[in-house]
Scaffold this active site. Structure first.
Site, PDB file in Angstrom:
ATOM      1  N   GLY A 236       9.310 -34.594  43.239  1.00 10.67           N
ATOM      2  CA  GLY A 236       9.328 -33.199  43.239  1.00 10.67           C
ATOM      3  C   GLY A 236       8.669 -32.566  41.882  1.00 10.67           C
ATOM      4  N   SER A 237       9.286 -31.508  41.681  1.00 11.25           N
ATOM      5  CA  SER A 237       8.605 -30.801  40.543  1.00 11.25           C
ATOM      6  C   SER A 237       8.647 -31.326  39.115  1.00 11.25           C
ATOM      7  CB  SER A 237       9.137 -29.211  40.562  1.00 11.25           C
ATOM      8  OG  SER A 237      10.581 -29.057  40.396  1.00 11.25           O
ATOM      9  N   THR A 238       8.039 -30.933  38.174  1.00  3.83           N
ATOM     10  CA  THR A 238       8.172 -31.710  36.793  1.00  3.83           C
ATOM     11  C   THR A 238       9.644 -30.991  36.233  1.00  3.83           C
ATOM     12  OG1 THR A 238       5.786 -31.968  36.484  1.00  3.83           O
ATOM     13  CG2 THR A 238       7.180 -31.551  34.579  1.00  3.83           C
ATOM     14  N   GLY A 241      12.272 -32.917  37.901  1.00  5.87           N
ATOM     15  CA  GLY A 241      12.223 -34.478  37.037  1.00  5.87           C
ATOM     16  C   GLY A 241      12.762 -34.300  35.776  1.00  5.87           C
ATOM     17  N   GLU A 259       7.580 -38.776  40.686  1.00  2.39           N
ATOM     18  CA  GLU A 259       6.360 -38.660  41.295  1.00  2.39           C
ATOM     19  C   GLU A 259       6.695 -36.914  41.046  1.00  2.39           C
ATOM     20  OE1 GLU A 259       4.021 -40.159  41.416  1.00  2.39           O
ATOM     21  OE2 GLU A 259       5.161 -42.299  41.570  1.00  2.39           O
ATOM     22  N   CYS A 293       0.720 -32.258  46.123  1.00  4.22           N
ATOM     23  CA  CYS A 293       0.839 -32.440  44.794  1.00  4.22           C
ATOM     24  C   CYS A 293      -0.437 -32.974  44.174  1.00  4.22           C
ATOM     25  CB  CYS A 293       1.825 -33.801  44.527  1.00  4.22           C
ATOM     26  SG  CYS A 293       1.509 -35.074  45.648  1.00  4.22           S
TER      27      CYS A 293
HETATM   28  P1  NAD Z   1      11.749 -29.306  43.642  1.00  6.75           P
HETATM   29  O1  NAD Z   1      11.458 -30.080  42.411  1.00  6.75           O
HETATM   30  O2  NAD Z   1      11.832 -27.999  43.641  1.00  6.75           O
HETATM   31  O3  NAD Z   1      12.642 -30.221  44.760  1.00  6.75           O
HETATM   32  C1  NAD Z   1      12.415 -31.523  44.879  1.00  6.75           C
HETATM   33  C2  NAD Z   1      13.599 -32.105  45.390  1.00  6.75           C
HETATM   34  O4  NAD Z   1      14.382 -32.337  44.205  1.00  6.75           O
HETATM   35  C3  NAD Z   1      14.548 -31.504  46.438  1.00  6.75           C
HETATM   36  O5  NAD Z   1      15.337 -32.167  47.261  1.00  6.75           O
HETATM   37  C4  NAD Z   1      15.333 -30.817  45.573  1.00  6.75           C
HETATM   38  O6  NAD Z   1      16.742 -30.313  46.323  1.00  6.75           O
HETATM   39  C5  NAD Z   1      15.776 -31.667  44.431  1.00  6.75           C
HETATM   40  N1  NAD Z   1      16.194 -31.154  43.199  1.00  6.75           N
HETATM   41  C6  NAD Z   1      15.955 -29.975  42.493  1.00  6.75           C
HETATM   42  N2  NAD Z   1      16.520 -29.909  41.307  1.00  6.75           N
HETATM   43  C7  NAD Z   1      17.176 -31.152  41.212  1.00  6.75           C
HETATM   44  C8  NAD Z   1      18.189 -31.562  40.231  1.00  6.75           C
HETATM   45  N3  NAD Z   1      18.418 -30.831  39.311  1.00  6.75           N
HETATM   46  N4  NAD Z   1      18.570 -32.974  40.387  1.00  6.75           N
HETATM   47  C9  NAD Z   1      18.364 -33.616  41.571  1.00  6.75           C
HETATM   48  N5  NAD Z   1      17.705 -33.118  42.565  1.00  6.75           N
HETATM   49  C10 NAD Z   1      16.898 -32.006  42.228  1.00  6.75           C
HETATM   50  O7  NAD Z   1      10.126 -29.480  44.392  1.00  6.75           O
HETATM   51  P2  NAD Z   1       9.590 -29.059  45.943  1.00  6.75           P
HETATM   52  O8  NAD Z   1       9.380 -27.711  45.512  1.00  6.75           O
HETATM   53  O9  NAD Z   1      10.471 -29.433  46.843  1.00  6.75           O
HETATM   54  O10 NAD Z   1       8.425 -29.736  46.062  1.00  6.75           O
HETATM   55  C11 NAD Z   1       7.099 -29.347  45.258  1.00  6.75           C
HETATM   56  C12 NAD Z   1       7.023 -30.180  44.314  1.00  6.75           C
HETATM   57  O11 NAD Z   1       6.976 -31.554  44.372  1.00  6.75           O
HETATM   58  C13 NAD Z   1       5.602 -29.823  43.256  1.00  6.75           C
HETATM   59  O12 NAD Z   1       5.591 -29.919  42.063  1.00  6.75           O
HETATM   60  C14 NAD Z   1       4.762 -30.984  43.869  1.00  6.75           C
HETATM   61  O13 NAD Z   1       3.627 -31.475  42.992  1.00  6.75           O
HETATM   62  C15 NAD Z   1       5.715 -32.181  43.889  1.00  6.75           C
HETATM   63  N6  NAD Z   1       5.539 -33.396  44.528  1.00  6.75           N
HETATM   64  C16 NAD Z   1       4.919 -34.323  44.032  1.00  6.75           C
HETATM   65  C17 NAD Z   1       4.273 -35.570  44.612  1.00  6.75           C
HETATM   66  C18 NAD Z   1       3.823 -36.756  44.009  1.00  6.75           C
HETATM   67  O14 NAD Z   1       3.569 -37.819  44.444  1.00  6.75           O
HETATM   68  N7  NAD Z   1       3.632 -36.768  42.558  1.00  6.75           N
HETATM   69  C19 NAD Z   1       4.289 -35.499  46.083  1.00  6.75           C
HETATM   70  C20 NAD Z   1       4.877 -34.333  46.589  1.00  6.75           C
HETATM   71  C21 NAD Z   1       5.113 -33.488  45.946  1.00  6.75           C
END
Ligand code: NAD
Length: 487
Positions: A236-238, A241, A259, A293
């Site tokens: 997910g997002s930085t 993370g 990731e 991503c």
């Molecule tokens: P996001 O970080 O908003 O959400 C991702 C997941 O994390 C969701 O299931 C969300 O509910 C959960 N989440 C959010 N806050 C959390 C917390 N505090 N504790 C636990 N879980 C939490 O990201 P998004 O908008 O769903 O996806 C887009 C992002 O994902 C982009 O930054 C993209 O670059 C990244 N991404 C990275 C990869 C990689 O392999 N590096 C692959 C796909 C997407």
């Protein structure tokens, strides 16, 4: 038979999947279809109690089935059966996914689902090939590094490629002998439920995969902070993370794979095959409308060929046609939500205010749903918001250079280092750049993954910690113990 379908006829499985069955739950967060903006379901939010129930179910399944201790080939066989069933049920899985996500049904069946099944088989094959090792010691001793599963892995995935991301987490964790509690994105939660149901139908022990639905702050926090979750695997997002690292540090120490986001450069030299480069570059920012991503969103091109390359990319960007995800022929995806499209637009506007020039696009498309025009922005400095921010939309910036050093300096991003692309015919330069680019992946004269799942993916800098895919992700799902026996 056509894959196109009427979205009003699809009822997604609303609930959580715990102990091998759907636990129905009341929806709490309204969900709208990205392709037409229509409200169609509500996503439930699991609290601490339900997350706890899912973790207990995973522990019980591990104990009852001895999943981590059976002959490893049994795990391989079960995972192969799951992958086979996923392919057999590809149409149903694709329809559930296409309803809520940005992935067109045709691409899902031919791409996401087919590749995910293949990757699950790939991960499964490690189960009986990677293991403990004997190490050199003196004659009076026997030393070994014993490898074993963690137990229950907590996995969290984003919305951009929901099936693929679930496969990346579930496949290696299960092959390595763990159980999983998965929290998919609240925007696209239902395909994971169906994948878990298929696993049970394929013969995997009930409770080995549990899926809890909900948002990050409630469900995600409960999952990553749960004392019985032995390892966290997150994509997910930085920003999220960082929040997860903080929560894990506060609630206990455990390993994690993160990731995260990217802002990847594509560097083009004058000696490159410019047609090939234009196709790869335009493709990387228009595929899934840039919601990837690894999208190569920063074009850095040698000045002498910048006009020619830009013209060719513009032509390809202009050719995209929006279409709903439930039409088989759709190639160009919507943005996931109204809010996300407004965010993309906000950054584009800020980029223009800061001196950027939109050569194409820069606004919402005249179509139902949340489509955004493919956008190319020139005249951007390193501090421009379109360079600094991960936009996660179909937006490409263009910068030019005269020397290798200048190209390298422009390619370096203060925050991200996920992927990078290089287009050149010069072999020595390729090696120089492969060594110096600060990114977890370097693609040369291409800009996309292949089906060589042995190549790991992961980020430098704040793009992440650890890897998905490859042998590395399998090993990351096992821990090692040093055993020294005095003979
Ligand atoms: P996001 O970080 O908003 O959400 C991702 C997941 O994390 C969701 O299931 C969300 O509910 C959960 N989440 C959010 N806050 C959390 C917390 N505090 N504790 C636990 N879980 C939490 O990201 P998004 O908008 O769903 O996806 C887009 C992002 O994902 C982009 O930054 C993209 O670059 C990244 N991404 C990275 C990869 C990689 O392999 N590096 C692959 C796909 C997407």
């Amino acid at each position: 038979m056509s894959l196109s379908f009427n979205p009003d006829t699809i009822a997604p499985p609303v609930g959580h999947f715990i102990g091998g069955e759907l636990v129905s739950a009341k929806g709490a967060m309204e969900m709208r279809r990205p392709s037409d903006g229509k409200s169609y379901a509500a996503c439930p939010v699991a609290g601490v109690d339900l997350v706890d129930r899912a973790v207990e179910s995973a522990k019980a399944a591990l104990k009852a089935s001895n999943w981590g201790g059976v002959r490893p080939r049994e795990r391989t066989k079960a995972l192969h059966a799951w992958a086979d069933l996923m392919e057999a049920e590809a149409q149903t899985l694709a329809r559930i996914e296409a309803l809520s996500s940005t992935r067109p049904v045709g691409q899902l069946v031919a791409g996401d689902i087919a590749v995910t099944a293949e990757q699950i088989r790939f991960f499964a094959e490690f189960a009986d090939k990677e293991g403990s090792e004997l190490v050199p010691t003196d004659d009076a001793s026997l030393g070994m590094i014993m490898s074993e599963p963690y137990g229950v892995v907590g996995a969290i995935t984003p919305w951009n490629f929901p099936i693929s991301m679930a496969g990346w987490k579930l496949g290696p964790a299960l092959a390595a002998g763990n159980a999983v509690v998965l929290k998919p994105s609240e925007m696209t939660p239902f395909s994971a439920i169906f994948m878990a149901e298929l696993a049970v139908r394929a013969g995997l022990p009930a409770g080995l995969i549990n899926v809890v639905l909900g948002d990050g702050p409630t469900t995600g926090t409960a999952l990553t902070g749960h004392p019985e979750i032995a390892k966290v695997s997150f994509t997910g997002s930085t920003r999220a993370g960082s929040a997860i690292m903080e929560n894990v540090a506060r609630t206990g120490v455990k390993p994690m794979t993160l990731e995260l986001g990217g802002k990847s450069p594509q560097i083009v030299f004058a000696d490159a095959d410019l047609d090939k480069a234009a196709t790869a570059i335009a493709g990387s920012v228009t595929f899934n409308a840039g919601q990837a991503c690894v999208a190569g969103t920063r074009l850095i091109v040698e000045k002498s060929v910048a006009d020619r390359l830009t013209a060719s990319i513009l032509e390809k960007m202009k050719a995209v046609r929006p279409g709903p995800t439930w039409e088989e022929t759709t190639q160009y995806s919507p943005i996931i939500s109204h809010g996300q499209r407004a965010r993309v637009d906000g950054i584009v506007r800020a980029a223009v205010s800061a001196g950027g020039e939109c050569l194409i696009g820069g606004g919402a498309m005249e179509a139902p749903g949340y489509f955004y025009e493919p956008t190319l922005i020139a005249n951007v400095s390193q501090g421009n918001p379109a360079i600094v921010e991960e936009i996660f939309g179909p937006v490409l910036t263009i910068q030019t250079f005269d020397s290798e050093e200048e190209a390298l300096a422009l390619s370096s991003h203060p925050t991200y280092g996920l992927a990078s692309g290089l287009f050149t015919a010069d072999l020595s330069r390729t090696i120089r750049f492969a060594r110096r680019l600060e990114a977890g992946t370097v693609w040369v004269n291409r800009y996309s993954r292949s089906r060589d799942h042995i190549l790991p993916t992961g980020g430098y800098k704040r793009s992440g910690i650890g890897k998905d895919l490859g042998r590395e992700v399998y090993l990351a799902n096992r821990r090692t113990k040093s055993v020294l026996i005095s003979l």
